[in-house]
Write an enzyme that holds these catalytic residues in place. Structure first.
Site, mmCIF file in Angstrom:
data_model
loop_
_atom_site.group_PDB
_atom_site.id
_atom_site.type_symbol
_atom_site.label_atom_id
_atom_site.label_comp_id
_atom_site.label_asym_id
_atom_site.label_seq_id
_atom_site.Cartn_x
_atom_site.Cartn_y
_atom_site.Cartn_z
ATOM 1 N N ASP A 1 0.847 -1.202 0.000
ATOM 2 C CA ASP A 1 0.000 0.000 0.000
ATOM 3 C C ASP A 1 0.878 1.246 0.000
ATOM 4 O O ASP A 1 1.367 1.680 1.029
ATOM 5 C CB ASP A 1 -0.913 0.024 1.229
ATOM 6 C CG ASP A 1 -1.822 1.245 1.181
ATOM 7 O OD1 ASP A 1 -2.713 1.274 0.315
ATOM 8 O OD2 ASP A 1 -1.614 2.190 1.962
ATOM 9 N N TYR B 1 3.706 9.357 -0.254
ATOM 10 C CA TYR B 1 4.696 8.684 0.603
ATOM 11 C C TYR B 1 6.124 8.797 0.045
ATOM 12 O O TYR B 1 7.086 8.426 0.707
ATOM 13 C CB TYR B 1 4.349 7.197 0.802
ATOM 14 C CG TYR B 1 2.978 6.920 1.371
ATOM 15 C CD1 TYR B 1 2.202 7.941 1.924
ATOM 16 C CD2 TYR B 1 2.441 5.636 1.353
ATOM 17 C CE1 TYR B 1 0.930 7.678 2.430
ATOM 18 C CE2 TYR B 1 1.173 5.374 1.870
ATOM 19 C CZ TYR B 1 0.425 6.404 2.397
ATOM 20 O OH TYR B 1 -0.838 6.140 2.890
ATOM 21 N N LYS C 1 -1.993 6.278 -4.682
ATOM 22 C CA LYS C 1 -3.115 7.181 -4.410
ATOM 23 C C LYS C 1 -2.836 8.547 -5.039
ATOM 24 O O LYS C 1 -1.673 8.974 -5.088
ATOM 25 C CB LYS C 1 -3.312 7.358 -2.893
ATOM 26 C CG LYS C 1 -3.388 6.025 -2.145
ATOM 27 C CD LYS C 1 -3.632 6.156 -0.657
ATOM 28 C CE LYS C 1 -3.428 4.815 0.032
ATOM 29 N NZ LYS C 1 -2.109 4.590 0.617
ATOM 30 N N HIS D 1 -6.933 9.759 -2.448
ATOM 31 C CA HIS D 1 -6.368 9.699 -1.086
ATOM 32 C C HIS D 1 -7.277 10.377 -0.051
ATOM 33 O O HIS D 1 -7.386 9.925 1.092
ATOM 34 C CB HIS D 1 -4.988 10.362 -1.086
ATOM 35 C CG HIS D 1 -4.063 9.853 -0.028
ATOM 36 N ND1 HIS D 1 -2.708 9.715 -0.216
ATOM 37 C CD2 HIS D 1 -4.276 9.441 1.237
ATOM 38 C CE1 HIS D 1 -2.152 9.250 0.890
ATOM 39 N NE2 HIS D 1 -3.085 9.080 1.782
HETATM 40 N N1 LIG Z 1 -5.204 6.388 3.223
HETATM 41 C C1 LIG Z 1 -4.687 7.069 4.230
HETATM 42 O O1 LIG Z 1 -5.006 8.244 4.469
HETATM 43 C C2 LIG Z 1 -3.707 6.400 5.138
HETATM 44 C C3 LIG Z 1 -3.348 7.014 6.350
HETATM 45 C C4 LIG Z 1 -2.464 6.362 7.194
HETATM 46 C C5 LIG Z 1 -1.959 5.119 6.818
HETATM 47 N N2 LIG Z 1 -2.290 4.549 5.624
HETATM 48 C C6 LIG Z 1 -1.724 3.242 5.197
HETATM 49 O O2 LIG Z 1 -1.836 2.300 6.255
HETATM 50 C C7 LIG Z 1 -0.532 1.861 6.649
HETATM 51 C C8 LIG Z 1 -0.481 1.581 8.146
HETATM 52 O O3 LIG Z 1 -0.897 2.676 8.900
HETATM 53 P P1 LIG Z 1 0.074 3.502 9.864
HETATM 54 O O4 LIG Z 1 1.454 3.462 9.322
HETATM 55 O O5 LIG Z 1 -0.586 4.807 10.080
HETATM 56 O O6 LIG Z 1 -0.039 2.756 11.258
HETATM 57 P P2 LIG Z 1 0.099 1.281 11.878
HETATM 58 O O7 LIG Z 1 0.389 0.269 10.832
HETATM 59 O O8 LIG Z 1 -1.087 1.110 12.739
HETATM 60 O O9 LIG Z 1 1.324 1.449 12.846
HETATM 61 C C9 LIG Z 1 2.639 1.642 12.416
HETATM 62 C C10 LIG Z 1 3.489 1.905 13.657
HETATM 63 O O10 LIG Z 1 3.462 0.755 14.520
HETATM 64 C C11 LIG Z 1 4.782 0.257 14.701
HETATM 65 N N3 LIG Z 1 4.698 -1.217 14.648
HETATM 66 C C12 LIG Z 1 4.604 -1.989 13.539
HETATM 67 N N4 LIG Z 1 4.511 -3.292 13.868
HETATM 68 C C13 LIG Z 1 4.570 -3.350 15.221
HETATM 69 C C14 LIG Z 1 4.528 -4.415 16.137
HETATM 70 N N5 LIG Z 1 4.404 -5.672 15.729
HETATM 71 N N6 LIG Z 1 4.612 -4.113 17.465
HETATM 72 C C15 LIG Z 1 4.714 -2.835 17.889
HETATM 73 N N7 LIG Z 1 4.749 -1.776 17.038
HETATM 74 C C16 LIG Z 1 4.665 -2.029 15.713
HETATM 75 C C17 LIG Z 1 5.590 0.821 13.561
HETATM 76 O O11 LIG Z 1 6.933 0.993 13.954
HETATM 77 P P3 LIG Z 1 8.203 0.593 13.042
HETATM 78 O O12 LIG Z 1 7.869 0.913 11.626
HETATM 79 O O13 LIG Z 1 9.269 1.470 13.599
HETATM 80 O O14 LIG Z 1 8.451 -0.867 13.268
HETATM 81 C C18 LIG Z 1 4.929 2.170 13.337
HETATM 82 O O15 LIG Z 1 5.387 3.111 14.287
HETATM 83 C C19 LIG Z 1 0.372 3.005 6.198
HETATM 84 O O16 LIG Z 1 1.720 2.629 6.116
HETATM 85 C C20 LIG Z 1 -0.252 3.357 4.878
HETATM 86 O O17 LIG Z 1 0.107 2.408 3.891
HETATM 87 C C21 LIG Z 1 -3.176 5.172 4.796
#
Ligand SMILES: NC(=O)c1ccc[n+]([C@@H]2O[C@H](COP(=O)([O-])OP(=O)(O)OC[C@H]3O[C@@H](n4cnc5c(N)ncnc54)[C@H](OP(=O)(O)O)[C@@H]3O)[C@@H](O)[C@H]2O)c1
Length: 282
Positions: free
Chosen positions: A50, A55, A80, A113
């Protein structure tokens, strides 16, 4: 149904294509590590990335596909249209820019997006996506962060001859923001629901309910959250740049949350951890 899921499982989109049920998120994955961590994810079995123009790592994450020894067709790749680039001409330009950046002939999915830019901006972007789909530049199309009013507006445009279909809706979804109204709208219209920030950005690992379920199943809080999302029928997109966590987040197919466990995670809360453009009025 959930019992038989594997990392290879897919859901069918209205476009007819299949989307792998577990995605690898790459928001805030810096350019200089993006290729290597994505190779790591692909080697572990993730087949869905994704990404987004915003990004700034489309090039690196796509390069990881061949570096991992996989043909492009084996991996579901999303981008996006940038949040502030809605509008027909701008979206067309951005689609071509993303294809060039990623050095690929097509995306599996292009999403709007965010619903910024007013009605004209949103519907102009949709028109560009429908054309891109017809031209083979993307296989499926959808939206992210659209509120119910934006979804209704788009659906009436589609139904009155605008064309296309919402294959996917991507939203922040986890137990503290389950969005039942939006999820039910999307399912009523046949769209697959992707869950972003499924780990609540690692801000809830001390929640008593997560600790309890974590202990009960011998799994980490993050694994309980990914499993919750899968069992709700969502397509979670956990992000990590840490190899041990990338692995942990996909080792979720060897346990099952009971109905009682799932019930304990029904918090009824509305507590976003990221932005929330669904509430954008215009
Ligand atoms: N469409 C949109 O507007 C939108 C908005 C936000 C996100 N997204 C998409 O959704 C994806 C995920 O969302 P997100 O990045 O906001 O949040 P998330 O996946 O909920 O959390 C990521 C965070 O959690 C940590 N983490 C990952 N695995 C872990 C584990 N097993 N134990 C403890 N901590 C852990 C990561 O740290 P490390 O990386 O340091 O390991 C990072 O700080 C994004 O990368 C993006 O592709 C889309």
């Amino acid at each position: 149904m959930a019992r038989n899921l594997t990392i290879k499982s897919t859901q069918k989109l209205l476009s007819g294509y299949e989307i792998p049920i577990l995605g690898y998120g790459v928001y805030q994955t810096p350019k200089n590590v993006a290729e290597n961590v994505t190779v790591e994810a692909l080697k572990l079995g993730y087949r869905h990335i994704d990404s987004a123009a915003a990004y700034k790592n489309e090039k690196e994450v796509t390069a990881a596909i061949s570096k991992a020894g996989l043909p492009r067709s084996e991996v579901f790749l999303t981008t996006k249209i940038p949040p502030r680039a809605n509008g027909y001409d701008s979206a067309k330009r951005n689609i071509d820019d993303s294809l060039k950046q990623a050095n690929t002939d097509y995306f599996d999915l292009i999403l709007i997006h965010a619903p910024y830019g007013g009605k004209e901006g949103r519907l102009g972007t949709w028109k560009a996506l429908v054309e891109a789909q017809k031209a083979g530049k993307t296989r499926s199309i959808g939206v992210s962060n659209f509120g119910l009013h934006h979804l209704d507006e788009l659906q009436s445009y589609i139904s009155s001859g605008g064309g296309g279909a919402i294959d996917v809706g991507q939203y922040e979804i986890h137990p503290w923001l389950a969005r039942p109204d939006i999820v039910s709208w999307l399912r009523r219209h046949g769209a697959v629901v992707q869950a972003y920030s499924p780990l609540v950005r690692n801000t809830r690992s001390e929640e008593p309910v997560l600790k309890e379920l974590s202990k009960k199943h011998g799994k980490s809080p993050a694994q309980v959250l990914v499993r919750w999302s899968l069992q709700k029928g969502f397509v979670p997109l956990p992000k990590s740049v840490t190899p041990s966590r990338i692995r942990e987040n996909c080792e979720v197919f060897d346990f099952e949350l009971s109905e009682g466990d799932m019930g304990k995670l029904e918090t009824g809360k509305y507590e976003p951890c990221a932005w929330d453009p669904t509430v954008e009025k215009d």
